[in-house]
Design a protein around this motif. Sequence first.
Motif, PDB file in Angstrom:
ATOM      1  N   THR A 427       0.851  -1.198   0.000  1.00 39.03           N
ATOM      2  CA  THR A 427       0.000   0.000   0.000  1.00 39.03           C
ATOM      3  C   THR A 427       0.881   1.241   0.000  1.00 39.03           C
ATOM      4  OG1 THR A 427      -0.126   0.041   2.429  1.00 39.03           O
ATOM      5  CG2 THR A 427      -1.858  -1.159   1.235  1.00 39.03           C
ATOM      6  N   ASN A 428       0.515   2.192  -0.828  1.00 39.19           N
ATOM      7  CA  ASN A 428       1.184   3.497  -0.857  1.00 39.19           C
ATOM      8  C   ASN A 428       0.186   4.561  -0.430  1.00 39.19           C
ATOM      9  OD1 ASN A 428       3.505   5.308  -1.827  1.00 39.19           O
ATOM     10  ND2 ASN A 428       1.738   6.163  -2.890  1.00 39.19           N
ATOM     11  N   THR A 429       0.604   5.413   0.534  1.00 36.69           N
ATOM     12  CA  THR A 429      -0.282   6.457   1.060  1.00 36.69           C
ATOM     13  C   THR A 429       0.454   7.784   1.076  1.00 36.69           C
ATOM     14  OG1 THR A 429      -1.237   4.775   2.518  1.00 36.69           O
ATOM     15  CG2 THR A 429      -1.831   7.066   2.940  1.00 36.69           C
ATOM     16  N   ASN A 430      -0.228   8.839   0.611  1.00 38.01           N
ATOM     17  CA  ASN A 430       0.348  10.189   0.579  1.00 38.01           C
ATOM     18  C   ASN A 430      -0.122  11.006   1.785  1.00 38.01           C
ATOM     19  OD1 ASN A 430       1.754  10.762  -2.235  1.00 38.01           O
ATOM     20  ND2 ASN A 430      -0.033   9.464  -2.631  1.00 38.01           N
ATOM     21  N   TYR A 431       0.803  11.793   2.359  1.00 34.56           N
ATOM     22  CA  TYR A 431       0.475  12.666   3.484  1.00 34.56           C
ATOM     23  C   TYR A 431       0.921  14.109   3.238  1.00 34.56           C
ATOM     24  CZ  TYR A 431      -0.330   8.320   6.039  1.00 34.56           C
ATOM     25  OH  TYR A 431      -0.807   7.099   6.436  1.00 34.56           O
ATOM     26  N   GLY A 432       1.738  14.342   2.208  1.00 29.42           N
ATOM     27  CA  GLY A 432       2.272  15.679   1.973  1.00 29.42           C
ATOM     28  C   GLY A 432       1.414  16.496   1.030  1.00 29.42           C
ATOM     29  N   GLU A 433       1.838  17.733   0.828  1.00 26.92           N
ATOM     30  CA  GLU A 433       1.115  18.646  -0.065  1.00 26.92           C
ATOM     31  C   GLU A 433       1.224  18.202  -1.514  1.00 26.92           C
ATOM     32  OE1 GLU A 433       1.955  23.102  -1.745  1.00 26.92           O
ATOM     33  OE2 GLU A 433       2.199  22.787   0.419  1.00 26.92           O
ATOM     34  N   GLU A 434       2.417  17.730  -1.910  1.00 30.44           N
ATOM     35  CA  GLU A 434       2.621  17.276  -3.278  1.00 30.44           C
ATOM     36  C   GLU A 434       2.308  15.782  -3.379  1.00 30.44           C
ATOM     37  OE1 GLU A 434       6.544  18.221  -4.532  1.00 30.44           O
ATOM     38  OE2 GLU A 434       6.365  20.358  -4.088  1.00 30.44           O
ATOM     39  N   GLU A 435       1.977  15.350  -4.573  1.00 31.50           N
ATOM     40  CA  GLU A 435       1.650  13.946  -4.794  1.00 31.50           C
ATOM     41  C   GLU A 435       2.295  13.485  -6.089  1.00 31.50           C
ATOM     42  OE1 GLU A 435      -2.407  11.650  -5.776  1.00 31.50           O
ATOM     43  OE2 GLU A 435      -2.363  12.471  -3.734  1.00 31.50           O
ATOM     44  N   LEU A 436       3.361  12.669  -5.967  1.00 31.18           N
ATOM     45  CA  LEU A 436       4.015  12.134  -7.151  1.00 31.18           C
ATOM     46  C   LEU A 436       3.212  10.990  -7.756  1.00 31.18           C
ATOM     47  CD1 LEU A 436       7.814  12.043  -6.221  1.00 31.18           C
ATOM     48  CD2 LEU A 436       6.614  13.674  -7.665  1.00 31.18           C
ATOM     49  N   ILE A 437       2.747  10.104  -6.885  1.00 32.64           N
ATOM     50  CA  ILE A 437       1.935   8.975  -7.321  1.00 32.64           C
ATOM     51  C   ILE A 437       0.738   8.861  -6.386  1.00 32.64           C
ATOM     52  CG2 ILE A 437       3.828   7.687  -8.385  1.00 32.64           C
ATOM     53  CD1 ILE A 437       4.057   6.058  -5.847  1.00 32.64           C
ATOM     54  N   PRO A 438      -0.388   8.312  -6.833  1.00 33.62           N
ATOM     55  CA  PRO A 438      -1.590   8.297  -5.990  1.00 33.62           C
ATOM     56  C   PRO A 438      -1.536   7.206  -4.925  1.00 33.62           C
ATOM     57  CG  PRO A 438      -2.023   7.186  -8.061  1.00 33.62           C
ATOM     58  CD  PRO A 438      -0.637   7.754  -8.178  1.00 33.62           C
ATOM     59  N   ASP A 439      -2.435   7.306  -3.965  1.00 36.66           N
ATOM     60  CA  ASP A 439      -2.639   6.206  -3.034  1.00 36.66           C
ATOM     61  C   ASP A 439      -3.023   4.967  -3.850  1.00 36.66           C
ATOM     62  OD1 ASP A 439      -2.246   8.151  -1.184  1.00 36.66           O
ATOM     63  OD2 ASP A 439      -4.276   8.113  -0.353  1.00 36.66           O
ATOM     64  N   ALA A 440      -2.451   3.835  -3.481  1.00 36.36           N
ATOM     65  CA  ALA A 440      -2.683   2.646  -4.294  1.00 36.36           C
ATOM     66  C   ALA A 440      -2.382   1.392  -3.506  1.00 36.36           C
ATOM     67  CB  ALA A 440      -1.824   2.678  -5.561  1.00 36.36           C
ATOM     68  N   THR A 441      -2.950   0.281  -3.960  1.00 37.00           N
ATOM     69  CA  THR A 441      -2.673  -1.040  -3.396  1.00 37.00           C
ATOM     70  C   THR A 441      -2.225  -1.961  -4.529  1.00 37.00           C
ATOM     71  OG1 THR A 441      -4.334  -0.780  -1.661  1.00 37.00           O
ATOM     72  CG2 THR A 441      -3.629  -3.015  -2.163  1.00 37.00           C
ATOM     73  N   THR A 442      -1.129  -2.663  -4.293  1.00 31.59           N
ATOM     74  CA  THR A 442      -0.593  -3.604  -5.275  1.00 31.59           C
ATOM     75  C   THR A 442      -0.564  -4.998  -4.667  1.00 31.59           C
ATOM     76  OG1 THR A 442       0.791  -1.877  -6.255  1.00 31.59           O
ATOM     77  CG2 THR A 442       1.379  -4.160  -6.743  1.00 31.59           C
ATOM     78  N   ASN A 443      -1.026  -5.982  -5.423  1.00 34.81           N
ATOM     79  CA  ASN A 443      -0.981  -7.377  -4.983  1.00 34.81           C
ATOM     80  C   ASN A 443      -0.310  -8.227  -6.049  1.00 34.81           C
ATOM     81  OD1 ASN A 443      -2.493  -7.765  -2.319  1.00 34.81           O
ATOM     82  ND2 ASN A 443      -3.966  -6.544  -3.490  1.00 34.81           N
ATOM     83  N   ASP A 444       0.673  -9.031  -5.606  1.00 35.11           N
ATOM     84  CA  ASP A 444       1.371  -9.964  -6.488  1.00 35.11           C
ATOM     85  C   ASP A 444       1.149 -11.385  -6.007  1.00 35.11           C
ATOM     86  OD1 ASP A 444       2.459  -7.998  -8.018  1.00 35.11           O
ATOM     87  OD2 ASP A 444       4.528  -8.305  -7.386  1.00 35.11           O
ATOM     88  N   ILE A 445       1.120 -12.321  -6.939  1.00 36.53           N
ATOM     89  CA  ILE A 445       1.214 -13.737  -6.598  1.00 36.53           C
ATOM     90  C   ILE A 445       1.862 -14.462  -7.771  1.00 36.53           C
ATOM     91  CG2 ILE A 445      -1.116 -14.312  -7.424  1.00 36.53           C
ATOM     92  CD1 ILE A 445      -1.185 -16.414  -5.129  1.00 36.53           C
ATOM     93  N   GLY A 446       2.779 -15.386  -7.449  1.00 37.19           N
ATOM     94  CA  GLY A 446       3.446 -16.157  -8.479  1.00 37.19           C
ATOM     95  C   GLY A 446       3.707 -17.577  -8.007  1.00 37.19           C
ATOM     96  N   VAL A 447       3.627 -18.525  -8.928  1.00 38.10           N
ATOM     97  CA  VAL A 447       3.928 -19.928  -8.625  1.00 38.10           C
ATOM     98  C   VAL A 447       5.057 -20.373  -9.550  1.00 38.10           C
ATOM     99  CG1 VAL A 447       1.657 -20.527  -7.741  1.00 38.10           C
ATOM    100  CG2 VAL A 447       2.089 -20.690 -10.190  1.00 38.10           C
ATOM    101  N   LEU A 448       5.962 -21.220  -9.033  1.00 40.02           N
ATOM    102  CA  LEU A 448       7.137 -21.597  -9.805  1.00 40.02           C
ATOM    103  C   LEU A 448       7.539 -23.029  -9.522  1.00 40.02           C
ATOM    104  CD1 LEU A 448      10.170 -21.564  -8.055  1.00 40.02           C
ATOM    105  CD2 LEU A 448       9.171 -19.355  -7.497  1.00 40.02           C
ATOM    106  N   ALA A 449       8.299 -23.589 -10.462  1.00 39.96           N
ATOM    107  CA  ALA A 449       8.924 -24.897 -10.296  1.00 39.96           C
ATOM    108  C   ALA A 449      10.257 -24.867 -11.038  1.00 39.96           C
ATOM    109  CB  ALA A 449       8.039 -26.016 -10.837  1.00 39.96           C
ATOM    110  N   THR A 450      11.305 -25.387 -10.418  1.00 45.26           N
ATOM    111  CA  THR A 450      12.616 -25.415 -11.055  1.00 45.26           C
ATOM    112  C   THR A 450      13.356 -26.676 -10.651  1.00 45.26           C
ATOM    113  OG1 THR A 450      14.710 -24.207 -11.340  1.00 45.26           O
ATOM    114  CG2 THR A 450      13.657 -24.037  -9.190  1.00 45.26           C
ATOM    115  N   SER A 451      14.150 -27.205 -11.576  1.00 43.16           N
ATOM    116  CA  SER A 451      14.897 -28.435 -11.333  1.00 43.16           C
ATOM    117  C   SER A 451      16.351 -28.287 -11.761  1.00 43.16           C
ATOM    118  CB  SER A 451      14.281 -29.611 -12.102  1.00 43.16           C
ATOM    119  OG  SER A 451      13.021 -29.952 -11.598  1.00 43.16           O
ATOM    120  N   HIS A 452      17.231 -28.956 -11.015  1.00 45.04           N
ATOM    121  CA  HIS A 452      18.644 -29.073 -11.364  1.00 45.04           C
ATOM    122  C   HIS A 452      18.890 -30.548 -11.653  1.00 45.04           C
ATOM    123  CE1 HIS A 452      22.936 -27.499 -10.807  1.00 45.04           C
ATOM    124  NE2 HIS A 452      23.061 -28.750 -11.203  1.00 45.04           N
ATOM    125  N   ILE A 453      19.362 -30.843 -12.866  1.00 46.20           N
ATOM    126  CA  ILE A 453      19.549 -32.223 -13.292  1.00 46.20           C
ATOM    127  C   ILE A 453      21.040 -32.493 -13.475  1.00 46.20           C
ATOM    128  CG2 ILE A 453      18.789 -34.001 -14.916  1.00 46.20           C
ATOM    129  CD1 ILE A 453      16.662 -31.956 -15.870  1.00 46.20           C
TER     130      ILE A 453
END
Length: 737
Positions: A427-453
């Motif tokens: 979550t990003n939240t702004n408290y100052g007078e200027e705002e470079l980027i808006p308040d926002a929520t980001t969610n990631d999810i990833g699944v993986l599989a790897t093998s060493h042979i």
Amino acid sequence: MRLLNILLLLAITNLYAQNSIKGNIIDTNTGEGLAFVNIYFTGLEKGTSTNENGDFLIDNLPSGNYNMLVSFIGYKTKSINVTIPNSENLSIRLEPSAIEMEGIIISTPFHKLQSENVMKVEQVSVKDLNAKGALNLSEGITNIAGVESVTTGLSIGKPVIRGLSSNRVLVYTQGVRLENQQFGGEHGLGLNSSGVESVEVIKGPASLLYGSDALGGVLYLNPEKFAKNNSATGDFSGNYFSNTQGYSTNAGFKSSNNHFKFLFRGNLAEHSDYKTKNYKVTNTRFREQDFKAGVGYQKNTFKTDFRYNVNNSKLGIPEEIGEQSTNRTPLFPYQNITNHIFSLKSTLFFDNSKLDFNLGYIYNDRKEFEEHHHEDEDHENEEHEDEENLEAALHMKLKTANYDVKYTLPKLGKFETIVGVQGMNQTNTNYGEEELIPDATTNDIGVLATSHIHFENIDVQLGARFDNRNIDTATNLNKDFNSFNGALGFKTNIANNITARLNLASGFRAPNLAELTSDGAHEGTNRYEIGNPDLDTEQNFQSDLALEFKNEHVEFYVNGFYNSINNYIFLSPNGNTINGNPIYNYLQNDANLYGGEIGLHIHPHPIDWLHIESSFETVTGKQDNDTYLPLIPANSLSNTLRVEFKRSWIHSGYAFIKLKSTFKQNNASLFETATNGYNLLSAGLGGNFKIFKKEATVTVSGTNLTDKTYINHLSRLKPDGINNMGRNINIGIKYQL
């Protein structure tokens, strides 16, 4: 939470028998036992040292198959697969070698020695970076081939790996991904090298292992290890830097018994404006406070490691050459940034398999103060120590919780396999007078599989991963980004002492908040930026070929890469202005980067104390329309002569002299200027002494010894014609308590 409860229940209820392993380490040529040899189980993160007869004993080990490393300076590091319980008394022979001792690669999933790793990873100790006179971590990493730093003065720097930086390079610390508003050009690492043991660099896409933002590579910082079992140690150190009349102080203590371990370390650094041959660069001064602590527990089939790091930095933002002073308190504008990093790294061991789960929480509190927000009219050079009365023009809080769960399956024939899931809530939240980027929520999810042979003559590593990222902003922008990525690598010995590695991998990066939503003036860059909500995911594919020759006299390597990026995001002016600021839009185009590194290390036997090292690095970046990409490092050549020595009054002594030649960078983007070439001379010496029966390390080093006036192509002060730092002498001492 349900998953965590199950894992904790397993940790409590698994009642495997305690095991121990013992053995003896001897010299292959003489047959004599070797004292103080390091024995370390990579997966268990547990080890010991041999006694004066070369004997060792490690207890409280879980059952299973594990990799054991045996290492000692002056000998070839040995990697052994051990089955526990093991009733044998191991007898291990080490071969003398002039090749430097190998470290364990932590950033790749199987924790191999580099000589066993399919993926090429650069590893260097922070001790070595500091010995070369590095003023901070951002400067230190530029000593690694293929790695540079985009800088704003001395205090603000961000890594560049083979021409890619910012959100295209992922930084990991304490085993968790660092999130600190890295989209900003003047947003540095926010990390201190104090309490960091080594740095690893993965060059090229590592999205298979780390997800979004690892499109260009990964900078992986390994924290210092706990004390060895049933021991305690403390130290303090101090460094002085002549150019900035600055200092850095450091103190730490750690203690361990068979089950519990703890450590803490504090650091304070202050610097005034850096000096060139002709002037001081106003407001490059900064102050940094850093504290790290850790608690570990290990018994039978469960181990856990909790770490905490708080870093507070007050950083001046240089704009023009003005006040010439040695004050250390930043002027306006300046940043006040506090980073809190919590991490919990735990492992459950089963018979021939294990479950790793890493949890992280990063709280980044960023404030930026500008001159017009101060109430007093006559305050240009006023020190502002009472910040409670100041109003931050920009104030953002970024809170990130992430998780990384991996299960290592039982070894099946030649296959080692890991499956896992990773995710992040931010979550990003702004408290100052200027705002470079808006308040926002980001969610990631990833699944993986790897093998060493493991085949007889070749090692193969392969894997696949799927990711989803959702960005939801207060401006009613809701975007989903999906990506499927894979990697395939081969390692083989194509001739005697010649190792070849070929890696093919794809990576991705979802557009960040600034690129999607910006709509305002960025004071530090003097431009009005407008985001593009229709941006697509950046997707790349890189091929990387590495050849390495190594014998007792010579080491030689050559690495080449070709990186193709679809939908490369960049800023471009549209010819209009708002309130005098030129308007820049975020656009996309396909791009390609290519280049590599060549290195030579001569250590002729039997004069193993002499080292002659040389490396060359090059990268070229172009858009499909044949225009050059911005912020591409210039080609460079480094030559170092280093000697090592030992006397009755000094051990681990060394001296070096280094010449780094940076060539002209004429391949500038449409909105950059070309940069002239230059040569920088540096030198240093140091060693360990006994003072009051305790060990002390003394180092003396100098950078830019000829006081050359130059401008690095990656300096954000380049458009104003402001030079980089002049001559600097660093004196350091570290004392073991």
